[in-house]
Design a protein around this motif. Structure first.
Motif, short mmCIF file in Angstrom:
data_model
loop_
_atom_site.label_atom_id
_atom_site.label_comp_id
_atom_site.label_asym_id
_atom_site.label_seq_id
_atom_site.Cartn_x
_atom_site.Cartn_y
_atom_site.Cartn_z
N LEU A 28 -10.99 3.13 5.74
CA LEU A 28 -10.01 4.07 5.09
C LEU A 28 -10.10 3.80 3.53
N ALA A 29 -10.02 2.65 2.84
CA ALA A 29 -9.82 2.57 1.46
C ALA A 29 -11.07 3.14 0.88
N ARG A 30 -12.24 2.88 1.43
CA ARG A 30 -13.21 3.59 0.75
C ARG A 30 -13.09 5.27 0.72
N ARG A 31 -12.68 5.70 1.92
CA ARG A 31 -12.60 7.12 1.92
C ARG A 31 -11.31 7.71 1.10
N LEU A 32 -10.25 6.88 0.92
CA LEU A 32 -9.37 7.15 0.07
C LEU A 32 -9.20 6.87 -1.62
N GLY A 33 -10.36 5.97 -2.00
CA GLY A 33 -10.52 5.68 -3.00
C GLY A 33 -9.39 4.70 -3.38
N ALA A 34 -9.19 3.96 -2.40
CA ALA A 34 -7.90 3.07 -2.65
C ALA A 34 -8.27 1.60 -2.56
N ALA A 35 -7.42 0.61 -3.34
CA ALA A 35 -7.57 -0.60 -3.19
C ALA A 35 -7.35 -1.20 -1.89
N LEU A 36 -8.05 -1.97 -1.43
CA LEU A 36 -7.76 -2.76 -0.05
C LEU A 36 -7.16 -3.88 -0.24
N VAL A 37 -5.75 -4.08 0.35
CA VAL A 37 -5.21 -5.52 0.12
C VAL A 37 -5.08 -6.04 1.51
N ASP A 38 -6.01 -6.96 1.95
CA ASP A 38 -6.01 -7.39 3.17
C ASP A 38 -5.36 -8.75 3.13
N GLY A 70 6.09 -16.20 4.63
CA GLY A 70 6.81 -15.28 3.81
C GLY A 70 6.30 -15.09 2.50
N ALA A 71 5.75 -16.07 1.84
CA ALA A 71 4.99 -16.17 0.71
C ALA A 71 3.53 -15.15 1.10
N ARG A 72 2.94 -15.21 2.03
CA ARG A 72 1.80 -14.45 2.18
C ARG A 72 2.05 -13.05 2.31
N TYR A 73 3.02 -12.64 2.85
CA TYR A 73 3.51 -11.30 3.02
C TYR A 73 3.99 -10.60 1.57
N GLU A 74 5.01 -11.74 0.90
CA GLU A 74 5.37 -11.27 -0.55
C GLU A 74 4.21 -10.87 -1.40
N THR A 75 3.14 -11.80 -1.15
CA THR A 75 1.76 -11.74 -1.97
C THR A 75 1.24 -10.22 -1.67
N VAL A 76 0.99 -9.95 -0.24
CA VAL A 76 0.37 -8.48 -0.18
C VAL A 76 1.17 -7.58 -0.61
N VAL A 77 2.43 -7.40 -0.29
CA VAL A 77 3.39 -6.41 -1.05
C VAL A 77 3.35 -6.35 -2.45
N VAL A 79 0.91 -7.26 -4.67
CA VAL A 79 -0.48 -6.70 -5.10
C VAL A 79 -0.66 -5.13 -4.65
N ALA A 80 0.05 -4.85 -3.66
CA ALA A 80 -0.02 -3.52 -3.42
C ALA A 80 1.00 -2.63 -4.33
N VAL A 86 -0.23 1.26 -11.21
CA VAL A 86 -1.28 1.61 -12.24
C VAL A 86 -1.79 2.83 -11.81
N GLY A 87 -1.44 3.48 -10.68
CA GLY A 87 -2.14 4.68 -10.21
C GLY A 87 -3.15 4.69 -9.22
N THR A 88 -3.22 3.50 -8.47
CA THR A 88 -4.17 3.18 -7.49
C THR A 88 -3.74 3.25 -6.10
N PRO A 89 -3.87 4.19 -5.27
CA PRO A 89 -3.54 4.20 -3.83
C PRO A 89 -4.04 2.82 -3.26
N VAL A 90 -3.24 2.46 -2.15
CA VAL A 90 -3.43 0.97 -1.43
C VAL A 90 -3.52 1.25 -0.03
N VAL A 91 -4.34 0.41 0.58
CA VAL A 91 -4.32 0.46 1.98
C VAL A 91 -4.14 -1.29 2.38
N LEU A 92 -2.89 -1.56 3.10
CA LEU A 92 -2.57 -2.84 3.26
C LEU A 92 -2.93 -3.26 4.75
N VAL A 93 -3.36 -4.38 4.72
CA VAL A 93 -3.88 -4.82 6.16
C VAL A 93 -3.36 -6.15 6.65
N ALA A 94 -2.19 -6.24 7.39
CA ALA A 94 -1.55 -7.40 7.83
C ALA A 94 -0.89 -7.20 9.12
#
Length: 101
Positions: A28-38, A70-77, A79-80, A86-94
């Protein structure tokens, strides 16, 4: 967030272990040109340090999950959010297990 940022796609993929979140997220990230935040990719190096310190390597073990969840989820959010700013769409995976419950 600005109106322009609010219009960017932010897709959240959740599910249990082995459900295919990362595989779908990459496609999905590839298709959207989005950053993947796994979550696993973004947090694994620091979780490994904590795991070594507490002597537990099972992410579901309370001795590891307690101090890191808690810190893991805070980090993912965070980064997203940075990518969206900065104008980059994101796909979050968690798993977002508790949140889905």
């Amino acid at each position: 967030m600005s109106d322009a940022t609010a219009a960017l796609p932010a897709v959240l993929l959740t599910g249990g272990p082995g459900a295919g979140k990362s595989t779908v997220g990459r496609a999905l990230a590839r298709r959207l040109g989005a950053a993947l935040v796994d979550q696993d990719t973004v947090t694994a190096p620091l979780v490994a340090v904590v795991a070594d310190l507490v002597g537990v390597h099972d992410l579901d073990d309370a001795r590891l999950a307690g101090p890191t969840r808690g810190a893991r989820y805070e980090t993912v959010v965070a980064v997203a959010e940075d990518n969206l700013r900065v104008g980059t769409p994101v796909v979050l995976v968690a798993p977002f297990t508790h949140e889905r419950g």
